[in-house]
Design a protein around this motif. Structure first.
Motif, PDB file in Angstrom:
ATOM      1  N   ARG A 260      -4.856   5.879   2.783  1.00 46.00           N
ATOM      2  CA  ARG A 260      -4.142   4.694   2.292  1.00 46.00           C
ATOM      3  C   ARG A 260      -4.753   4.187   0.997  1.00 46.00           C
ATOM      4  N   LYS A 261      -3.882   3.820   0.046  1.00 38.36           N
ATOM      5  CA  LYS A 261      -4.301   3.208  -1.211  1.00 38.36           C
ATOM      6  C   LYS A 261      -3.698   1.808  -1.288  1.00 38.36           C
ATOM      7  N   LYS A 262      -4.579   0.811  -1.207  1.00 37.00           N
ATOM      8  CA  LYS A 262      -4.116  -0.581  -1.230  1.00 37.00           C
ATOM      9  C   LYS A 262      -3.793  -1.029  -2.656  1.00 37.00           C
ATOM     10  N   LEU A 263      -2.803  -1.930  -2.740  1.00 33.27           N
ATOM     11  CA  LEU A 263      -2.318  -2.354  -4.068  1.00 33.27           C
ATOM     12  C   LEU A 263      -2.380  -3.862  -4.277  1.00 33.27           C
ATOM     13  N   ASN A 264      -2.972  -4.593  -3.306  1.00 32.46           N
ATOM     14  CA  ASN A 264      -2.958  -6.063  -3.403  1.00 32.46           C
ATOM     15  C   ASN A 264      -3.792  -6.604  -4.560  1.00 32.46           C
ATOM     16  N   LYS A 265      -4.654  -5.746  -5.119  1.00 36.28           N
ATOM     17  CA  LYS A 265      -5.475  -6.207  -6.258  1.00 36.28           C
ATOM     18  C   LYS A 265      -4.637  -6.438  -7.513  1.00 36.28           C
ATOM     19  N   PHE A 266      -3.449  -5.821  -7.548  1.00 44.01           N
ATOM     20  CA  PHE A 266      -2.572  -6.028  -8.703  1.00 44.01           C
ATOM     21  C   PHE A 266      -1.834  -7.344  -8.540  1.00 44.01           C
ATOM     22  N   ARG A 267      -1.832  -8.163  -9.576  1.00 42.25           N
ATOM     23  CA  ARG A 267      -1.372  -9.555  -9.453  1.00 42.25           C
ATOM     24  C   ARG A 267       0.118  -9.752  -9.704  1.00 42.25           C
ATOM     25  N   THR A 268       0.786  -8.794 -10.301  1.00 38.60           N
ATOM     26  CA  THR A 268       2.225  -8.973 -10.603  1.00 38.60           C
ATOM     27  C   THR A 268       3.036  -7.860  -9.948  1.00 38.60           C
ATOM     28  N   LEU A 269       4.332  -8.114  -9.767  1.00 37.79           N
ATOM     29  CA  LEU A 269       5.235  -7.105  -9.196  1.00 37.79           C
ATOM     30  C   LEU A 269       5.302  -5.872 -10.088  1.00 37.79           C
ATOM     31  N   GLU A 270       5.345  -6.108 -11.386  1.00 39.00           N
ATOM     32  CA  GLU A 270       5.440  -5.001 -12.330  1.00 39.00           C
ATOM     33  C   GLU A 270       4.232  -4.063 -12.201  1.00 39.00           C
ATOM     34  N   GLU A 271       3.040  -4.653 -12.071  1.00 38.12           N
ATOM     35  CA  GLU A 271       1.828  -3.844 -11.951  1.00 38.12           C
ATOM     36  C   GLU A 271       1.819  -3.043 -10.653  1.00 38.12           C
ATOM     37  N   ARG A 272       2.247  -3.671  -9.551  1.00 32.50           N
ATOM     38  CA  ARG A 272       2.251  -2.995  -8.254  1.00 32.50           C
ATOM     39  C   ARG A 272       3.263  -1.842  -8.248  1.00 32.50           C
ATOM     40  N   LYS A 273       4.422  -2.073  -8.821  1.00 32.64           N
ATOM     41  CA  LYS A 273       5.454  -1.029  -8.853  1.00 32.64           C
ATOM     42  C   LYS A 273       5.017   0.141  -9.749  1.00 32.64           C
ATOM     43  N   ALA A 274       4.363  -0.184 -10.851  1.00 35.74           N
ATOM     44  CA  ALA A 274       3.872   0.873 -11.747  1.00 35.74           C
ATOM     45  C   ALA A 274       2.788   1.693 -11.055  1.00 35.74           C
TER      46      ALA A 274
ATOM     47  N   TYR B  51       0.834  -1.204   0.000  1.00 39.41           N
ATOM     48  CA  TYR B  51       0.000   0.000   0.000  1.00 39.41           C
ATOM     49  C   TYR B  51       0.868   1.253   0.000  1.00 39.41           C
ATOM     50  N   VAL B  52       0.212   2.350  -0.380  1.00 34.49           N
ATOM     51  CA  VAL B  52       0.826   3.682  -0.330  1.00 34.49           C
ATOM     52  C   VAL B  52       0.017   4.483   0.688  1.00 34.49           C
ATOM     53  N   GLU B  53       0.692   5.217   1.595  1.00 37.12           N
ATOM     54  CA  GLU B  53      -0.051   5.894   2.659  1.00 37.12           C
ATOM     55  C   GLU B  53       0.600   7.223   3.056  1.00 37.12           C
ATOM     56  N   CYS B  54      -0.235   8.097   3.559  1.00 42.89           N
ATOM     57  CA  CYS B  54       0.224   9.318   4.217  1.00 42.89           C
ATOM     58  C   CYS B  54      -0.833   9.703   5.236  1.00 42.89           C
ATOM     59  N   LYS B  55      -0.521  10.668   6.097  1.00 47.77           N
ATOM     60  CA  LYS B  55      -1.502  11.153   7.073  1.00 47.77           C
ATOM     61  C   LYS B  55      -1.990  12.530   6.626  1.00 47.77           C
ATOM     62  N   PHE B  56      -3.316  12.681   6.618  1.00 41.35           N
ATOM     63  CA  PHE B  56      -3.923  13.967   6.257  1.00 41.35           C
ATOM     64  C   PHE B  56      -4.410  14.641   7.533  1.00 41.35           C
ATOM     65  N   ILE B  57      -3.940  15.885   7.765  1.00 41.13           N
ATOM     66  CA  ILE B  57      -4.299  16.591   8.992  1.00 41.13           C
ATOM     67  C   ILE B  57      -5.237  17.743   8.678  1.00 41.13           C
ATOM     68  N   ASP B  58      -6.410  17.721   9.312  1.00 37.36           N
ATOM     69  CA  ASP B  58      -7.384  18.811   9.211  1.00 37.36           C
ATOM     70  C   ASP B  58      -7.660  19.293  10.630  1.00 37.36           C
ATOM     71  N   PRO B  59      -7.357  20.577  10.945  1.00 35.89           N
ATOM     72  CA  PRO B  59      -7.532  21.067  12.321  1.00 35.89           C
ATOM     73  C   PRO B  59      -8.958  20.906  12.857  1.00 35.89           C
ATOM     74  N   LEU B  60      -9.955  20.842  11.978  1.00 38.39           N
ATOM     75  CA  LEU B  60     -11.336  20.659  12.424  1.00 38.39           C
ATOM     76  C   LEU B  60     -11.601  19.238  12.924  1.00 38.39           C
ATOM     77  N   PHE B  61     -10.695  18.291  12.602  1.00 38.50           N
ATOM     78  CA  PHE B  61     -10.923  16.889  12.968  1.00 38.50           C
ATOM     79  C   PHE B  61      -9.789  16.331  13.834  1.00 38.50           C
ATOM     80  N   LEU B  62      -9.066  17.231  14.533  1.00 36.02           N
ATOM     81  CA  LEU B  62      -7.939  16.773  15.352  1.00 36.02           C
ATOM     82  C   LEU B  62      -8.397  15.904  16.516  1.00 36.02           C
ATOM     83  N   GLU B  63      -9.582  16.186  17.023  1.00 33.92           N
ATOM     84  CA  GLU B  63     -10.088  15.384  18.143  1.00 33.92           C
ATOM     85  C   GLU B  63     -10.326  13.939  17.718  1.00 33.92           C
ATOM     86  N   LYS B  64     -10.856  13.798  16.500  1.00 33.98           N
ATOM     87  CA  LYS B  64     -11.141  12.447  16.003  1.00 33.98           C
ATOM     88  C   LYS B  64      -9.885  11.772  15.463  1.00 33.98           C
TER      89      LYS B  64
END
Length: 401
Positions: free
Chosen positions: A56-70, A35-48
């Motif tokens: 996060r964007k999951k990549l397990n649906k891609f069946r080959t190494l080449e597809e995942r790397k691309a 997967y590819v991930e980062c944290k998104f910070i919004d001051p209105l939602f700091l409590e939550k």
């Protein structure tokens, strides 16, 4: 280090799991969670989300190494664009940068296709006849879009859209081709204005048609008609004489003003409008028509008077040439069971001109304002003047009325 965004929002550095994704070569590594991930910070939602919202964007649906790397390479480029350029907030699932809303009556790439056509065609530098035809065609296409519930922006238009809109109308091959030709004029203009990147009409084939034989008038038949018009509808008779001996179109003659006529030279100037191309041409007044030209010019009160307006008499207010077709139908076709159109006069005249001259092809083309010889058009500048001088001596003694 966090990257600042609108409204004090931010996002962290983007990371990839597994960390060594670039060097992995074993198929066994496909069993890992990618997967590819980062944290998104919004001051209105700091409590939550005190540590930030995990984007996060999951990549397990891609069946080959080449597809995942691309896919990883694409996401590493597109995620910053999504946040920074488009203002996407993954918590609210809304864009913080509002999408531009087209202003009424102003062209915009997001504008509905039909609306864009309706705005653009009115601003084209084309003849009144083309504008009128475009109005009819766009109205038909609009009806097709409404009935099929087809809705897309002008920037998205492609040949499939156009085909769907036209096929639904069940047009004849001739009408279908006419629709393509006229729509192409508007779309070419929209390409220039960067509303669309490509004219989709270029990807659509025209339909095969059968070219019909144009009906013509016999000389005797024409003389009978002109004899009646001379007595009962003189101004129409006079216009018919001028039109017949001109080789021009009514659309061109209806734009002629007194200042465009040079009786002493037996010439007049017309503007030929075909598509979005305009050109001025000097045409000859033949001996048979000179008295009619002289008569109507003498009726003009100012240099700005148009020669043929209401009741085919001079005035400063121009009128539309389609009245000729209506008048011919009412006074000739319906009364005397004539099937040939008024335009048949032009073809009869050019045919008679061919018979009357030894240089028939050259002179008849000149009277009809056709230019097909590129060498003649570009290099032999004086030839048009010589053609005109030759034409001034030609008499077409067809109309005896």
């Amino acid at each position: 280090m966090a990257k600042s965004l609108l409204f004090d929002c931010s996002y962290t550095e983007i990371w990839v799991h597994p960390k060594n994704w670039k060097t992995l070569t074993s198929k066994k590594s496909l069993e890992l969670n990618w997967y590819v991930e980062c944290k998104f910070i919004d001051p209105l939602f700091l409590e939550k989300y005190p540590k930030g919202f995990p984007f996060r964007k999951k990549l397990n649906k891609f069946r080959t190494l080449e597809e995942r790397k691309a896919a990883i390479q694409v996401l590493l480029t597109e995620i910053p664009k999504l946040f920074e350029d488009k203002g996407w907030n993954p918590i609210t699932k809304k864009y913080m940068i509002p999408e531009a809303i087209p202003i009424n009556g102003v062209l915009h790439p997001k504008l509905n296709f039909i609306e864009a056509l309706e705005i653009a065609y009115l601003k084209l530098s084309v003849s009144d006849g083309v504008i009128k035809e475009l109005r009819r065609i766009i109205a038909k296409v609009k009806k097709s879009a409404e009935q099929q519930r087809i809705d897309f922006s002008i920037s998205e238009v492609h040949s499939g859209h156009v085909r769907d809109l036209l096929d639904y109308l069940n047009l004849t091959p001739n009408e279908y081709n006419k629709f393509l030709t006229h729509l192409s004029i508007v779309l070419s203009d929209l390409v220039e204005k960067r509303m669309v990147f490509h004219n989709p009409i270029k990807d659509i084939r025209k339909k095969k048609t059968v070219k019909k034989i144009r009906e013509t008038l016999e000389v005797d038949e024409l003389n009978k008609i002109f004899s009646i018009l001379k007595t009962d509808y003189y101004t129409f008779y006079r216009y018919g004489q001028i039109f017949f001996h001109s080789g021009a179109r009514s659309a061109e003659l209806f734009r002629v003003q007194k200042k465009d006529v040079y009786l002493e030279k037996r010439e007049y100037r017309i503007t030929i409008k075909k598509g979005n191309s305009y050109r001025e041409v000097i045409k000859v007044i033949l001996p048979n028509a000179l008295k009619f030209w002289t008569e109507i010019v003498q009726e003009c009160k100012t240099e700005e008077d148009y020669l043929f307006t209401r009741n085919l008499q001079p005035s400063v207010t121009p009128t539309q040439p389609y009245q000729i077709t209506k008048r011919w139908k009412r006074l000739v076709k319906d009364k005397y069971n004539i099937t040939a159109d008024f335009y048949a006069l032009k073809h009869l005249f050019l045919d008679e001109l061919d018979k009357a001259t030894s240089e028939s092809s050259m002179l008849s083309k000149g009277m009809a304002s056709h230019e097909t010889d590129v060498t003649e058009k570009v290099y032999l500048v004086g030839r048009n003047s010589r053609k005109n001088e030759a034409l001034k001596n030609i008499r077409i003694n067809v109309i005896t009325a």
